[in-house]
Design an enzyme around this catalytic site. Structure first.
Site, mmCIF file in Angstrom:
data_model
loop_
_atom_site.group_PDB
_atom_site.id
_atom_site.type_symbol
_atom_site.label_atom_id
_atom_site.label_comp_id
_atom_site.label_asym_id
_atom_site.label_seq_id
_atom_site.Cartn_x
_atom_site.Cartn_y
_atom_site.Cartn_z
ATOM 1 N N HIS A 104 -9.189 6.066 2.941
ATOM 2 C CA HIS A 104 -9.846 6.602 1.748
ATOM 3 C C HIS A 104 -10.642 7.850 2.114
ATOM 4 O O HIS A 104 -10.874 8.133 3.293
ATOM 5 C CB HIS A 104 -10.796 5.564 1.135
ATOM 6 C CG HIS A 104 -10.115 4.310 0.709
ATOM 7 N ND1 HIS A 104 -10.796 3.137 0.459
ATOM 8 C CD2 HIS A 104 -8.797 4.026 0.496
ATOM 9 C CE1 HIS A 104 -9.934 2.194 0.110
ATOM 10 N NE2 HIS A 104 -8.724 2.710 0.120
ATOM 11 N N HIS A 167 -6.448 -10.248 -3.042
ATOM 12 C CA HIS A 167 -5.847 -8.957 -2.693
ATOM 13 C C HIS A 167 -4.343 -9.095 -2.847
ATOM 14 O O HIS A 167 -3.750 -10.076 -2.401
ATOM 15 C CB HIS A 167 -6.197 -8.561 -1.261
ATOM 16 C CG HIS A 167 -5.790 -7.165 -0.912
ATOM 17 N ND1 HIS A 167 -4.494 -6.838 -0.558
ATOM 18 C CD2 HIS A 167 -6.498 -6.001 -0.875
ATOM 19 C CE1 HIS A 167 -4.425 -5.538 -0.315
ATOM 20 N NE2 HIS A 167 -5.617 -5.005 -0.503
#
Length: 298
Positions: A104, A167
Site C-alpha cells: 500500500h 479475509h
C-alpha cells in the site's frame, strides 16, 4: 422498512417494502455498555500461553510493535498506550511502531499520528515499512521467500497487532498477517498472494488454507514474540481482545470472532445488499470489493 448501510463516514438509507425483505443479517454482539479499557487491560493481564509483555521485556533493550495502516479499521491508538506502558514497565525505552504497509502507499505524518495517537507519537518512533528495503531471512515450505523490512530485524522483541475479521483469501486478518504481508517485500507478497487462486483460499477458512498456512510459517521464521488482536463491532468499538503467543492467542480470537460474525443463511436471494462497513474499509475499490466475497454464495 428503512435500512441504514454504512458508507464512508455516514450512512446510506434504503427504503425497501417489507414484502421484499427476505432477511437482515447482522452480528450478535454490539458495543453497548462495553468498557474498552478493561477489555484491553484484561487481555494483556492474561496472555495466552505466554508471559506478560512486561516480563518478556525484562533484560531486553528494544522493541518493535507492528501496527495496521490507514486501510484497516483497527483502532491502534486505543491499545498501543497499554502495550508501550507494558514495555516500559519491563525496562524498554527504545520502542518503534512500524506500520505494515505491504504494498500500500506510504502514510502521511498526520495519518501516522491519527493511527497511533498523540501519546504514542511522543513515546515511540512512527515508521512506515518499505517493501524495497528488505532482507531475505528464509523460505517457507511452499517456496515463498521471507524478505523482511530491515528495520524489524534489529529489534529484541517483535509484537504483532491488528484486528481479526474475515479475509476473502487469507481466511482471517490478524495474527501473523501483520508480518506477512505487512512488513515483507514485493516478491514475498507476490508469492504468498499467488496462492489465492486455490479453492481452499477462502473466507473463514484457516487450517487448510494455503495462503494462511504460508503466512503462519512466515511468522515463525520472522519470529513474532507476542500478538495483540482486537475484535470490533459495526461501530468500530472494541468488543473483545486476545493477547499472547502466536498462534495460540490468534486461534482463540478466531473462535470469539466466529461466535459473533459467522452466520448461516439458508435462503438465497435475488438481490443482496451489503457493504464493507464504511470508512476506512471503503477507502478504495480494492478494499470495498471484499464485502462481496462474504455474501457471493447467497
Amino acid at each position: 422498512m428503512v435500512i441504514k448501510i454504512p458508507y464512508w463516514k455516514n450512512n446510506i438509507k434504503l427504503n425497501i417494502p417489507d414484502k421484499n425483505i427476505l432477511n437482515i443479517v447482522t452480528a450478535d454482539r454490539q458495543g453497548a455498555n462495553i468498557d474498552e479499557d478493561k477489555i484491553i487491560a484484561d487481555a494483556l493481564e492474561n496472555p495466552v500461553e505466554s508471559k506478560k509483555l512486561s516480563e518478556i521485556a525484562k533484560g531486553k533493550k528494544s522493541a518493535i510493535v507492528l501496527a495496521s495502516d490507514i486501510t484497516r479499521p483497527c483502532p491502534s491508538y486505543k491499545f498501543l498506550p497499554y502495550i508501550i506502558d507494558e514495555l516500559k514497565a519491563g525496562g524498554i525505552s527504545n520502542i518503534k511502531v512500524i506500520f505494515g504497509l505491504g504494498i500500500h502507499r506510504k502514510l502521511t505524518k498526520d495519518e501516522k499520528i491519527k493511527l497511533a495517537g498523540d501519546y504514542i507519537a511522543k513515546n515511540a518512533d512512527l515508521i512506515d515499512s518499505d517493501p524495497s528495503r528488505c532482507r531475505l531471512i528464509g523460505k517457507t515450505s511452499r517456496g515463498t521467500p521471507v524478505e523482511v523490512f530491515k528495520e524489524v530485524l534489529d529489534s529484541d522483541i517483535l509484537i504483532a497487532t491488528g484486528n481479526i475479521e474475515y479475509h476473502y483469501f487469507a481466511g482471517y486478518s490478524g495474527g501473523a498477517k501483520a508480518a506477512m504481508p505487512g512488513i515483507c517485500s514485493y516478491s514475498s507478497i507476490s508469492a504468498n498472494h499467488s496462492m489465492m487462486l486455490d479453492d481452499k483460499a477462502a473466507t473463514g477458512r484457516y487450517k487448510d488454507n494455503p495462503v494462511r498456512c504460508d503466512i503462519e510459517e512466515a511468522g515463525k521464521i520472522i519470529g513474532i514474540d507476542f500478538i495483540f488482536n482486537v475484535i470490533l463491532d459495526d461501530e468500530k468499538n472494541i468488543i473483545a481482545a486476545v493477547a499472547g503467543k502466536n498462534n495460540s492467542a490468534f486461534l482463540g480470537g478466531i473462535k470469539i470472532y466466529d461466535s459473533i460474525y459467522k452466520k448461516e443463511v439458508k435462503d438465497t436471494a435475488d438481490i443482496v445488499i451489503t457493504g464493507p462497513g464504511g470508512y476506512p474499509k471503503d477507502i478504495n475499490l480494492y478494499q470495498s470489493h471484499k464485502a462481496l466475497e462474504n455474501v457471493k454464495d447467497i
